[in-house]
Design a protein around this motif. Structure first.
Motif, PDB file in Angstrom:
ATOM      1  N   THR A 204       0.841  -1.185   0.000  1.00  0.00           N
ATOM      2  CA  THR A 204       0.000   0.000   0.000  1.00  0.00           C
ATOM      3  C   THR A 204       0.884   1.246   0.000  1.00  0.00           C
ATOM      4  OG1 THR A 204      -0.120   0.110   2.394  1.00  0.00           O
ATOM      5  CG2 THR A 204      -1.824  -1.174   1.297  1.00  0.00           C
TER       6      THR A 204
ATOM      7  N   GLU B 197       8.138   0.513   4.756  1.00  0.00           N
ATOM      8  CA  GLU B 197       8.177  -0.424   5.882  1.00  0.00           C
ATOM      9  C   GLU B 197       7.812  -1.819   5.370  1.00  0.00           C
ATOM     10  OE1 GLU B 197       6.113   0.861   9.371  1.00  0.00           O
ATOM     11  OE2 GLU B 197       7.185   2.779   9.411  1.00  0.00           O
ATOM     12  N   TYR B 198       8.478  -2.811   5.935  1.00  0.00           N
ATOM     13  CA  TYR B 198       8.307  -4.204   5.504  1.00  0.00           C
ATOM     14  C   TYR B 198       8.087  -5.063   6.727  1.00  0.00           C
ATOM     15  CZ  TYR B 198      10.002  -8.882   4.049  1.00  0.00           C
ATOM     16  OH  TYR B 198      10.144 -10.227   3.809  1.00  0.00           O
TER      17      TYR B 198
ATOM     18  N   ASP C  88       3.943   0.533   2.487  1.00  0.00           N
ATOM     19  CA  ASP C  88       3.902  -0.563   3.455  1.00  0.00           C
ATOM     20  C   ASP C  88       3.827  -1.876   2.697  1.00  0.00           C
ATOM     21  OD1 ASP C  88       3.679   0.513   6.298  1.00  0.00           O
ATOM     22  OD2 ASP C  88       2.198   1.731   5.252  1.00  0.00           O
ATOM     23  N   ALA C  89       4.804  -2.716   2.914  1.00  0.00           N
ATOM     24  CA  ALA C  89       4.815  -4.035   2.280  1.00  0.00           C
ATOM     25  C   ALA C  89       4.604  -5.071   3.375  1.00  0.00           C
ATOM     26  CB  ALA C  89       6.132  -4.268   1.555  1.00  0.00           C
ATOM     27  N   ASP C  90       3.426  -5.623   3.447  1.00  0.00           N
ATOM     28  CA  ASP C  90       3.101  -6.632   4.472  1.00  0.00           C
ATOM     29  C   ASP C  90       2.924  -7.978   3.797  1.00  0.00           C
ATOM     30  OD1 ASP C  90       1.915  -3.912   5.782  1.00  0.00           O
ATOM     31  OD2 ASP C  90       2.526  -5.340   7.316  1.00  0.00           O
TER      32      ASP C  90
ATOM     33  N   LEU D 205      -2.921  -3.318  10.284  1.00  0.00           N
ATOM     34  CA  LEU D 205      -1.938  -2.838   9.320  1.00  0.00           C
ATOM     35  C   LEU D 205      -2.005  -1.306   9.299  1.00  0.00           C
ATOM     36  CD1 LEU D 205      -1.839  -5.198   6.235  1.00  0.00           C
ATOM     37  CD2 LEU D 205      -0.891  -5.457   8.518  1.00  0.00           C
ATOM     38  N   PRO D 206      -0.862  -0.661   9.074  1.00  0.00           N
ATOM     39  CA  PRO D 206      -0.855   0.807   9.120  1.00  0.00           C
ATOM     40  C   PRO D 206      -1.819   1.444   8.128  1.00  0.00           C
ATOM     41  CG  PRO D 206       1.380  -0.054   8.840  1.00  0.00           C
ATOM     42  CD  PRO D 206       0.467  -1.240   8.847  1.00  0.00           C
ATOM     43  N   SER D 207      -2.047   0.776   7.006  1.00  0.00           N
ATOM     44  CA  SER D 207      -2.903   1.378   5.972  1.00  0.00           C
ATOM     45  C   SER D 207      -4.357   0.951   6.105  1.00  0.00           C
ATOM     46  CB  SER D 207      -2.380   0.996   4.588  1.00  0.00           C
ATOM     47  OG  SER D 207      -2.417  -0.413   4.439  1.00  0.00           O
TER      48      SER D 207
ATOM     49  N   ARG E 167      -3.322   6.811   7.570  1.00  0.00           N
ATOM     50  CA  ARG E 167      -2.325   5.825   7.979  1.00  0.00           C
ATOM     51  C   ARG E 167      -1.881   6.095   9.424  1.00  0.00           C
ATOM     52  NH1 ARG E 167       2.996   4.781   8.639  1.00  0.00           N
ATOM     53  NH2 ARG E 167       3.732   2.753   7.938  1.00  0.00           N
TER      54      ARG E 167
ATOM     55  N   ARG F 246       2.962   1.917  13.042  1.00  0.00           N
ATOM     56  CA  ARG F 246       3.006   0.594  13.670  1.00  0.00           C
ATOM     57  C   ARG F 246       3.418   0.761  15.128  1.00  0.00           C
ATOM     58  NH1 ARG F 246       3.493  -3.314   9.285  1.00  0.00           N
ATOM     59  NH2 ARG F 246       3.910  -2.115   7.398  1.00  0.00           N
TER      60      ARG F 246
END
Lengths: 245, 245, 245, 245, 245, 245
Positions: A43, A65-66, A116-118, B69-71, B76, B79
């Motif tokens: 996102t 962020e990952y 944001d990479a989750d 999740l932050p998004s 946003r 975390r």
């Protein structure tokens, strides 16, 4: 003896790639990127203001962020709470660096884009999937900012994709899955732009070492993989022609 | 003046509910639970062993973790890294307590079930969605453990669901969305089992106070909502009849 | 079989309650509140300014901190250093929420009241003792602010008290001590104002579940207990008539 | 226009290199390694036992820690206290990975070697100096273990050195100092063994991108630099012939 | 010009001292120690086992923790949460060191005594009050252990007390209060045993320096103060004759 | 029986002392101070601004940080990461307090001097070596600030040195090394200025206690040691006459 790929792929063949856009609705860009069984929710959120070192410069910023969800891996792993692991920090720095290479920050203005990479499911290649999918989410977010009139024109200066490649039994293979990743003696990640200009290259011999010739083979495979990813990204981004500078 | 619900629902009407099972593949149970625009990924992982205070008791344990999740939200949010907020801790303790009420830990044996509730998209009611969806993931996980032969019989002793209800303009409304949640003067969360036995009730007056009569109305609405959720859960869990003790 | 209370109390009978005012001398309000063997030092400190989200609003704020001294319990427990436990955070959030219900923050102005509840000795009911005693300390502090001329009139809009009640052998009992708290199957905490309006209700089935009828009994007992506490508070606060709005 | 090196060096010329051995007396190996004005104290300590994942395997381990003294840089920087920066973690992981490539852990047995690289003075190239100097300290430590009779034979399987190289005005330059490091558009670090086999390659375009041809030039320069460092290391280690497997 | 003490005391005069024993009921020893307006709750808890470095030695241990309640001071101060201040650590190390000087740890056996010194109200001299009061709590705890049959004989080898003394206008004054503590140019803390043997001396010139002659005067005053404290302790501890070795 | 010093020194004899100035090049003052086998790198950095409590006062500040490199001791010890030990905090507070006694902060103006004392090799006496060496680095830094024109005149109001002394077999010995430090029953550290005015005295009985007479002997030895250190410092600082006020 040659390495037989678990899923029967050719050495230079990618896993199936897909980008499910607008996967969630509140972030400016939201893409569920899949490379085989690796699924990463990417996102992009937009906020006013920039980090202190850029205040008053007129320039924007992009940070990443990952994280992996605890249940993303075959064995549940603990959340990183008090501090991030070195691995996590390396990866989120890499994602940020790679995607910043696609942006003209003077055009963006004093805004911060947060990627944001989750990782929802992990079968190796999560960092490269995060970069490749993150770029699609970034394009979606830029598109929305232009539609809203927040931006007059696109700050995208290039297209960014990333791929992993490794040596197994001394031979190069593209886009390793988890079983291959564990077995590989050399692990390579490459980030390139739309002209196959190199943005980042990181290669590690997990055992032994590798030669200049093998380095060249690994780079050849990377180029092949990234060319396919660049096409898949452009197909997914409907208004790509308007976003490109 | 009466409250008009933003989506035109009746006061006692739930938002659309769905449970997408096997959303990810590595956890024993994995459900993407949706209540309207609130989407929570609920997974259940199984590990050998129990916390220290149960070692040697022959009993198992269930613990829960909750994150957004932050998004997931309209703006946003950062975390939680160094420490969890009080809100997060309250919620994950509630989820754990609620789902433990469904398990006979002697039958489970010295195993730990970890429920991870990761909110992908938040439109209020995330804790109740996590409990209701978490129960479906729990049933799936138990089912898999029985199929694998790890468990001989189901340790499920009951069915658990949860719902929010609130007072707006002095009247009760079921399953508030974010706009309603902000406007409500009383915020109520109720957890019940399949007999509508109360497992947990938490009610807070955000402004003013409420009466015993209103408490009764809120409980009436909660019962209505939970009855519907219990049905939806049973429809989703294909082998429910075999799992129930 | 019926539950026999360890100290021979009637089911609806409170433990002896007392408020030792001005227990320490530097805080604006300082009360050593005792409910039986539970002793909580409740202090209220006043500072200029408010949290960021209220700056410029003209409104004040009240926040609470809760801790147990390590030697307060039968077995010494460690201090919470790096992070607060979920239990501690839940309790201090509850104390703050409850006492904020007694204040008109426009009248208070941009000041922050900090309630510190430090448990010197714990025999169950520490959170409700902290709220009930914290209200007395709050009234003392307001009284001092008016005497000093800092405030022109009292911002107290109500009176707040809290009590625990539980189910033992299926029957309700008021104001549980530690032995009863451990044995109870349902644990209930209720916060009310001077009109017995409900501010907060939190009920948890520690084992099994409870019925709507039992919920009503628990609320009946809570009302009885809180009525007595409201009287005890008013007797302790010598200038109560002047403080009440 | 071509880049003029601040100190007048040729593009392929290293800064003066030296290894002051036995700089401190308690660690098994202790080397003050200097590459120009970059001074890194590299020590190697030996302890019994290995991390959990190796217990009972008969294999040893090597781990590395990296820090800069606060006064090492032109502007004093704060110590990393609560958590390590991503940069620090990346570097110490790289040092560990690189030096592990020189060891046969079966021969070492269940011992842990800890390499501490503390930068006393920083003029760029601290990570590569830490690796190159760390190898000398490692050889000294192995030598001492053999002299003490702790080890029967040397577990050293290779020689490891590292160098930085960068692109300035599109041309490659070896062993950048701080002024050059800031000006470079591409920053490259390479680790090789005594056969110029590649252990690790990390290249980042700080602005723009670089071509396959430039990648080759950077690798050519790296080989030249590492060949000189390998010679300097062997000259410093008096008993090199006996340590080499 | 001479210093006039705010409360009219003679230079060598202590503030009123008292020890309220059994202030709380669960710790083995619990004393509310008061030196003027400084009030410290000193408790001593007993647990089986010792720190790792003593396991198997047959010897016991004593450790101390020191905190101020936030409302103890004239301005409320924040709790120390993530890490303890240097001041707090210094003080709790001093308390532990001082009281360990009173114990024969072979007689105690592998038990740990934990002294908690929680300052309820602070008017300077909190660390010395904690030591002096902590000794009374320690004697109470030992007494209880003997009564319970846990210990056969007393491990107390001595009596410990502590006092502060300072230079104001170049002259020595005993047992400073807060106003004096701020004004003093030299701040001195002395711990002695029943023979006026010195256990610890810590003196700091807050401005300027002090002479050997002044050091002697400060020690003379300390001896006078500690003699009185030793008497007060013995009067408070009813079974002192039996506890003394 | 008398104590025989491991290195044959007389009881009142210091270990060899040396100050290697300009050991690193970026800090304003940088001294590698050696007292026998104890080696401490003392640097002094200058920054604009002061801590909050001094802002606008026109006064400067001096603060100190102290660490041991992990390999400084005979057994490698872990770095202090999440929090500093009580010992480290005590020492860095002592260093700061001691060196502040040498400065007129009105003349310094709103600048902060940071003294970093990093122990490269530890053979006891690290805190006193840090103070004595830190003063030399401080003088160097002041000298540089005057040469640069940043300061018009020296803010140095005195000279500061520190020494350890201990009781072994009941007799005093100056400047203990590690073996002696472990064996000593009383451990003493004294800081004095150029007139032998006492800045700080800290004495601890590690076992038993000590008398007023022994205190006097320890102070006599301290004076002897510090007189020698004051001379060594003045010899090392070439422009001492100009720096002294």
């Amino acid at each position: 003896m040659n390495w037989q790929r678990p899923d029967g792929r050719q050495p230079y063949q990618l896993r199936p790639v897909s980008f499910e856009q607008n996967f969630t609705r509140y972030a400016a860009g939201s893409v569920l990127a899949k490379c085989g069984d690796t699924h990463v929710l990417c996102t992009v959120s937009v906020s006013q203001g920039v980090p202190r070192f850029l205040e008053g410069s007129g320039k924007g910023w992009l940070t990443a962020e990952y994280r992996m969800l605890p249940s993303a891996t075959q064995q549940r792993h603990d959340r990183e709470l008090i501090k991030l692991s070195g691995r996590t920090q390396e990866i989120q720095r890499l994602i940020g660096r790679s995607l910043r290479a696609a942006i003209d920050f003077d055009i963006l203005g004093e805004r911060t884009l947060t990627v944001d990479a989750d990782v929802l499911q992990a079968d190796a290649g999560t960092r490269t999937t995060a970069i490749t999918g993150g770029f699609v989410a970034l394009a979606n977010a830029i598109s929305k900012l232009i539609q809203q009139g927040t931006l007059e024109r696109s700050p995208l200066t290039g297209q960014i994709a990333a791929i992993s490649v490794g040596l197994l039994s001394g031979e190069p293979f593209l886009d390793l899955d988890y079983v291959e990743d564990v077995a590989a003696t050399v692990d390579f990640n490459v980030v390139m732009n739309q002209h196959l200009g190199i943005i980042e290259v990181q290669g590690t011999a997990e055992s032994g070492s590798f030669t200049r010739q093998q380095l060249n083979q690994l780079m050849d495979f990377s180029e092949k993989g990234i060319q396919q990813l660049l096409i898949a990204q452009r197909q997914a981004i409907s208004d790509w022609d308007k976003l490109q500078m």
